[in-house]
Write a protein that holds these residues in place. Structure first.
Motif, PDB file in Angstrom:
ATOM      1  N   PRO A  21       0.546  -1.147  -0.224  1.00 45.74           N
ATOM      2  CA  PRO A  21      -0.158   0.382  -0.067  1.00 45.74           C
ATOM      3  C   PRO A  21       0.843   1.192  -0.017  1.00 45.74           C
ATOM      4  CG  PRO A  21      -0.041  -0.980   1.816  1.00 45.74           C
ATOM      5  CD  PRO A  21       0.454  -2.083   0.996  1.00 45.74           C
ATOM      6  N   ALA A  62       1.057   3.516   3.970  1.00 40.03           N
ATOM      7  CA  ALA A  62       1.390   2.732   4.453  1.00 40.03           C
ATOM      8  C   ALA A  62       2.445   3.443   5.738  1.00 40.03           C
ATOM      9  CB  ALA A  62       1.332   0.772   4.172  1.00 40.03           C
ATOM     10  N   LEU A  84      -6.414  -0.567   0.676  1.00 37.67           N
ATOM     11  CA  LEU A  84      -4.811  -1.916   0.595  1.00 37.67           C
ATOM     12  C   LEU A  84      -6.080  -2.944  -0.661  1.00 37.67           C
ATOM     13  CD1 LEU A  84      -2.828  -2.671   2.115  1.00 37.67           C
ATOM     14  CD2 LEU A  84      -4.563  -4.114   3.742  1.00 37.67           C
ATOM     15  N   LYS A  85      -4.641  -3.534  -1.306  1.00 42.11           N
ATOM     16  CA  LYS A  85      -4.857  -4.826  -2.670  1.00 42.11           C
ATOM     17  C   LYS A  85      -4.236  -5.250  -1.560  1.00 42.11           C
ATOM     18  CE  LYS A  85      -4.446  -6.162  -6.703  1.00 42.11           C
ATOM     19  NZ  LYS A  85      -2.754  -7.187  -7.783  1.00 42.11           N
ATOM     20  N   TRP A  86      -5.083  -6.251  -1.306  1.00 41.96           N
ATOM     21  CA  TRP A  86      -4.619  -6.956  -0.204  1.00 41.96           C
ATOM     22  C   TRP A  86      -4.259  -8.209  -0.723  1.00 41.96           C
ATOM     23  CZ3 TRP A  86      -5.797  -7.002   5.210  1.00 41.96           C
ATOM     24  CH2 TRP A  86      -5.614  -8.644   5.337  1.00 41.96           C
ATOM     25  N   PHE A 131      -8.647  -0.504   4.927  1.00 39.72           N
ATOM     26  CA  PHE A 131      -8.159  -0.872   5.990  1.00 39.72           C
ATOM     27  C   PHE A 131      -8.560   0.352   7.160  1.00 39.72           C
ATOM     28  CE2 PHE A 131      -8.562  -5.549   6.339  1.00 39.72           C
ATOM     29  CZ  PHE A 131      -8.216  -5.450   7.773  1.00 39.72           C
ATOM     30  N   ALA A 187      -3.115  -0.353  12.733  1.00 37.15           N
ATOM     31  CA  ALA A 187      -4.458  -1.052  11.963  1.00 37.15           C
ATOM     32  C   ALA A 187      -4.644  -2.483  12.258  1.00 37.15           C
ATOM     33  CB  ALA A 187      -3.519  -1.057  10.596  1.00 37.15           C
ATOM     34  N   MET A 188      -5.542  -2.711  13.859  1.00 37.21           N
ATOM     35  CA  MET A 188      -5.692  -4.258  13.680  1.00 37.21           C
ATOM     36  C   MET A 188      -6.653  -3.592  13.927  1.00 37.21           C
ATOM     37  SD  MET A 188      -3.079  -4.057  17.648  1.00 37.21           S
ATOM     38  CE  MET A 188      -1.190  -4.550  17.568  1.00 37.21           C
ATOM     39  N   PRO A 189      -7.649  -5.738  13.559  1.00 32.76           N
ATOM     40  CA  PRO A 189      -8.920  -5.780  13.065  1.00 32.76           C
ATOM     41  C   PRO A 189      -9.621  -5.600  14.521  1.00 32.76           C
ATOM     42  CG  PRO A 189      -7.748  -7.764  12.368  1.00 32.76           C
ATOM     43  CD  PRO A 189      -6.741  -6.502  13.276  1.00 32.76           C
TER      44      PRO A 189
END
Lengths: 147, 492
Positions: free
Chosen positions: A4, A7, A23-25, A46, A52-54
């Protein structure tokens, strides 16, 4: 592997990130020695920063989708809580200065030997398919993929 | 020999009895089967018993013994952890995912120990896919600690440790990714050795974390561990990470003295995480080694605590990749009536894997994902190198490192199963050794309130011989390894 563009890492202070990005994951297959190889891609949104924790259930579901796992709605809160606590545990690594340190993927820094490019095993289809859940005429059966 | 003296004898003693025909391999095998039949319902260490094939193998061993073509392990009974593929014998990794998996081949460890003449009694319980420190996540139910049936045996090789401690078998195989041989060996009062990464082939060991996994012996004595390691070790064309190095004569070097040997004591291994009673036992053990002529040296392993964070990125990341093979197509659990390929994958995996396995797959998938790969996986691999360098620096000042194998004695069943992070701390003294790829040995160092405590010795890469020499010397001058549980202990 696509990185990213926006980032950036910051210490996990628990503060919300000041910016977000799309973000391209990709999921990276580490292989035996952690040599990255992209295998799956799906776009996700995200919030960024090291924090950046879910922490919200939808993010855990996104990770679960990448891992091809299905999480029951009833278990989602618990799974998210434990997932977040594990990420908080590992976040302490941010404190360590690793500038210039070469990543270690094998404890002896060894390279894998290559074997001779020759056939060493005969056909064992029947033996190998004995443990398959569903086979027909020597093929593995899966649900219809193309109509 | 009485039944108990048979099943609590070391492999070395039994080998001598077999050679002098004081006992036969069939009698010995039957004695082990009888003890398992009687005691396993309480302990649940054995999940597959191979009674018929074991007696057949024992008969063949007796023939070789009579012919004079027997080796030191001929006719010695053995239990394999259920992570080793065994041809035509169920291999489940204690998971619903592999409940019906019967491998068409033997792991190299299995074939080498078979070739050495051991008799396979069956397979032992473990944490599902070796992910755990208590053997509570098995689909076959918990294994109980023979010293106190209300306590865990440690894990993930808890079934093997409990089986050796309970007198089911003199020899067990285990695998150790972050402490899974040494921690249960400590909690059950047996000898457990994790060899250097690459010393033993990983072919046919169901993969957890490929850069950390290593198989090793779980025995009553260091002498037996040396015998077993000899048979297990060596390069294997089927595992390109197995080390192409000469395997030393491990048994031959056991009796060399240890005077002048420098033993490094890392202060980080005696921090507030360590139960003081365990610390006292470790210090007493070190005093014994000093009496034998060893010298204690203070050393630093500054990244010990960060080893947990490093491990809990690298191990789940590698696991998430390795476990992607379980897709319900070629082998393993498949869900009923899948609606689509994605439905087949997702439901088969969610139904087949237990909670802890799914938790680690999620963390690993996240750590490897493109936006977070550098922050997690690459960072952890960098810290891994720092941890490895800590050990290298320490070994400039010492020949082996000593400390506890686990922060406390065995804990009650269920005490940590709701708190994965508390469980992860169980391996604080062992997992750095896997990250650095070094050999580690746990040997009994006495009892705390009736429960065993293990002394851990850590060696230089591929220097298992020194660990075994120190361990054997310790067992010559102490009798902690002779202590055995009254099955059930205080709980009965």
């Amino acid at each position: 592997m696509t990185k990213p563009s926006s980032a950036k890492h910051s210490k996990n202070t628990g503060k919300s990130a000041s910016f977000s990005f799309v973000l391209k994951w990709e999921c990276i297959n580490v292989g035996v020695f952690g040599q990255g190889e992209s295998v799956v891609a799906s776009p996700l949104s995200f919030h960024s920063g090291y924090a950046a924790m879910p922490t919200i259930p939808t993010d855990v579901l996104s990770v679960a989708q990448l891992a091809r796992l299905r999480i029951d709605e009833a278990a989602l809160g618990d799974v998210t809580d434990r997932f977040t606590r594990t990420l908080n545990l590992v976040a302490q690594l941010e404190e360590i200065d690793t500038a210039g340190v070469i990543p270690m993927s094998n404890p002896h820094d060894m390279h894998q030997r290559l074997r001779a490019d020759s056939v060493t095993e005969g056909n064992q289809r029947e033996a190998l398919q004995q443990t398959a859940p569903a086979v027909e005429d020597g093929f593995f059966l899966v649900p219809k993929v193309i109509d | 020999m009485t039944l108990e003296s048979l099943t609590y004898a070391s492999a070395t003693e039994l080998s001598s009895g077999l050679r002098t025909a004081e006992i036969s391999a069939v009698e010995l095998t039957q004695a082990c089967i009888d003890v398992i039949a009687k005691q396993n319902p309480a302990v649940n260490a054995v999940i597959t018993l191979c009674q018929e094939s074991a007696l057949t193998e024992a008969k063949a061993a007796d023939l070789r013994l009579r012919e004079g073509s027997a080796g030191p392990l001929t006719g010695i009974p053995l239990l394999h952890k259920d992570i080793f593929c065994t041809r035509n014998v169920a291999t489940t990794c204690a998971s619903k995912m592999l409940a019906n998996f019967i491998p068409p081949y033997d792991a190299t460890v299995v074939s080498r120990l078979r070739a050495a003449g051991t008799v396979m009694l069956g397979k032992t319980n473990m944490d599902e896919f070796a992910m755990g420190s208590s053997t509570e996540t098995s689909v076959f139910g918990v294994t109980r600690n023979p010293w106190d049936l209300n306590c865990v045996p440690g894990g993930s090789s808890g079934g093997a440790a409990a089986a050796v401690a309970a007198g089911f078998t003199p020899l067990g195989t285990g695998t150790d990714t972050g402490g899974s041989i040494r921690q249960p060996a400590s909690l059950c009062g047996i000898t457990g050795l994790k060899p250097t990464y690459g010393r033993v082939s990983r072919l046919g060991i169901i993969a957890f974390a490929s850069s950390l996994d290593q198989a090793g012996p779980m025995t009553r004595t260091v002498e037996d561990a040396a015998l077993m390691l000899q048979a297990m070790s060596g390069v294997d064309a089927g595992d390109s990470t197995s080390a192409d190095l000469e395997v030393p004569d491990f048994s031959g070097g056991l009796n060399q003295p240890i005077s002048g040997l420098r033993i490094g004591i890392p202060k980080e291994y005696f921090s507030q995480n360590l139960d003081q009673r365990v610390a006292d036992k470790i210090h007493q053990a070190l005093d014994e080694l000093v009496k034998e002529g060893a010298e204690l040296v203070d050393i630093d392993l500054p990244h010990t605590e960060q080893g947990i964070a490093t491990y809990y990125i690298i191990a789940p990341a590698e696991a998430s990749t390795n476990l992607s093979r379980y897709d319900g197509v070629r082998f393993g659990h498949r869900c009923e009536s899948p609606l689509s390929l994605t439905d087949l994958y997702e439901r088969s995996r969610s139904e087949g894997f237990g909670e802890e396995v799914q938790r680690r797959i999620l963390v690993g998938t996240y750590a490897l994902s493109a936006g977070f790969y550098d922050a997690y996986f690459k960072k952890a691999q960098q810290v891994r190198r720092l941890i490895s360098e800590d050990f290298q620096k320490a070994f400039e000042h010492c020949d082996v490192i000593a400390g506890p194998a686990a922060p406390g004695p065995a804990f009650p069943l269920g005490a940590k199963s709701d708190d994965p992070l508390a469980m992860y701390l169980e391996d604080v003294y062992t997992l750095s050794v896997n990250l650095a790829g070094l050999p580690g040995l746990s040997i009994p160092a006495g009892l705390v309130d009736g429960m065993p405590v293990g002394l851990q010795l850590i060696g230089r890469s591929f220097d298992e011989a020194t660990l075994l020499r120190v361990g054997h010397r310790f067992q010559l001058c102490t009798d902690h390894h002779h202590a055995k549980p009254v099955l059930g202990g205080a709980s009965q």
